[in-house]
Design a protein around this motif. Sequence first.
Motif, mmCIF file in Angstrom:
data_model
loop_
_atom_site.group_PDB
_atom_site.id
_atom_site.type_symbol
_atom_site.label_atom_id
_atom_site.label_comp_id
_atom_site.label_asym_id
_atom_site.label_seq_id
_atom_site.Cartn_x
_atom_site.Cartn_y
_atom_site.Cartn_z
ATOM 1 N N GLU A 39 14.965 24.360 -10.893
ATOM 2 C CA GLU A 39 15.458 23.578 -12.063
ATOM 3 C C GLU A 39 15.091 22.371 -11.219
ATOM 4 O OE1 GLU A 39 18.204 24.872 -14.704
ATOM 5 O OE2 GLU A 39 16.832 26.798 -14.672
ATOM 6 N N ALA A 40 16.264 21.735 -10.658
ATOM 7 C CA ALA A 40 16.756 20.672 -10.093
ATOM 8 C C ALA A 40 15.812 19.752 -9.240
ATOM 9 C CB ALA A 40 17.953 20.904 -9.157
ATOM 10 N N VAL A 41 14.731 20.337 -8.209
ATOM 11 C CA VAL A 41 13.669 19.683 -8.041
ATOM 12 C C VAL A 41 12.486 19.674 -8.932
ATOM 13 C CG1 VAL A 41 11.815 20.794 -6.269
ATOM 14 C CG2 VAL A 41 13.802 21.192 -5.516
ATOM 15 N N ARG A 42 12.050 20.931 -10.114
ATOM 16 C CA ARG A 42 11.389 20.535 -10.637
ATOM 17 C C ARG A 42 11.787 19.805 -11.508
ATOM 18 N NH1 ARG A 42 10.621 26.209 -11.002
ATOM 19 N NH2 ARG A 42 12.192 26.172 -12.800
ATOM 20 N N ALA A 47 10.640 13.383 -12.752
ATOM 21 C CA ALA A 47 11.100 12.414 -12.689
ATOM 22 C C ALA A 47 10.638 10.889 -11.798
ATOM 23 C CB ALA A 47 13.224 11.557 -12.277
ATOM 24 N N VAL A 48 10.336 11.847 -10.072
ATOM 25 C CA VAL A 48 10.030 10.502 -9.562
ATOM 26 C C VAL A 48 8.136 10.178 -10.378
ATOM 27 C CG1 VAL A 48 8.688 10.799 -7.462
ATOM 28 C CG2 VAL A 48 11.387 11.623 -7.813
ATOM 29 N N GLY A 49 7.636 11.233 -10.701
ATOM 30 C CA GLY A 49 5.918 10.687 -11.152
ATOM 31 C C GLY A 49 5.948 9.742 -11.963
ATOM 32 N N ALA A 53 4.413 6.928 -11.819
ATOM 33 C CA ALA A 53 3.198 5.697 -13.307
ATOM 34 C C ALA A 53 3.868 4.173 -14.258
ATOM 35 C CB ALA A 53 3.120 7.169 -14.402
ATOM 36 N N GLU A 54 4.691 4.840 -14.324
ATOM 37 C CA GLU A 54 5.932 3.486 -14.718
ATOM 38 C C GLU A 54 5.276 2.485 -13.709
ATOM 39 O OE1 GLU A 54 9.724 2.840 -15.755
ATOM 40 O OE2 GLU A 54 9.323 5.147 -17.310
ATOM 41 N N VAL A 55 5.367 2.637 -12.147
ATOM 42 C CA VAL A 55 5.214 0.891 -11.410
ATOM 43 C C VAL A 55 3.548 0.844 -11.727
ATOM 44 C CG1 VAL A 55 5.515 1.150 -8.999
ATOM 45 C CG2 VAL A 55 7.267 1.582 -9.925
ATOM 46 N N ARG A 56 3.146 1.328 -11.302
ATOM 47 C CA ARG A 56 1.535 1.574 -11.322
ATOM 48 C C ARG A 56 0.807 1.064 -12.505
ATOM 49 N NH1 ARG A 56 1.520 6.455 -9.248
ATOM 50 N NH2 ARG A 56 0.994 7.294 -11.007
#
Length: 101
Positions: A39-42, A47-49, A53-56
Amino acid sequence: MKRLFWLGVGVLAGVALTRKAGETARQVTPSGLASNLGEAVRELAGAVGSFGAEVRAGMSEREQELHDMVEERTGYIAPQGGAGRHAAAQRPVRRARRAEG
């Protein structure tokens, strides 16, 4: 009557603590740890995804601002759409300046 009340409170507290202890014991087992880790990895991947997307989106917005600024100041229409320096070597199209005044 008071004794019956306190007996009920004690039974409820005992049931709640037993359930909590059972849940804690289940989480400490290898399968419980694996599910918590999964669950933590998902959650981290999501969050990384979303950060990416926000950076792009921010990069695209800033790139558009820079293109507009170059066009406004120089009169050149800069290539857009991610062409950048990897695109075919083309000279920018010069727009006729409008008479100001």
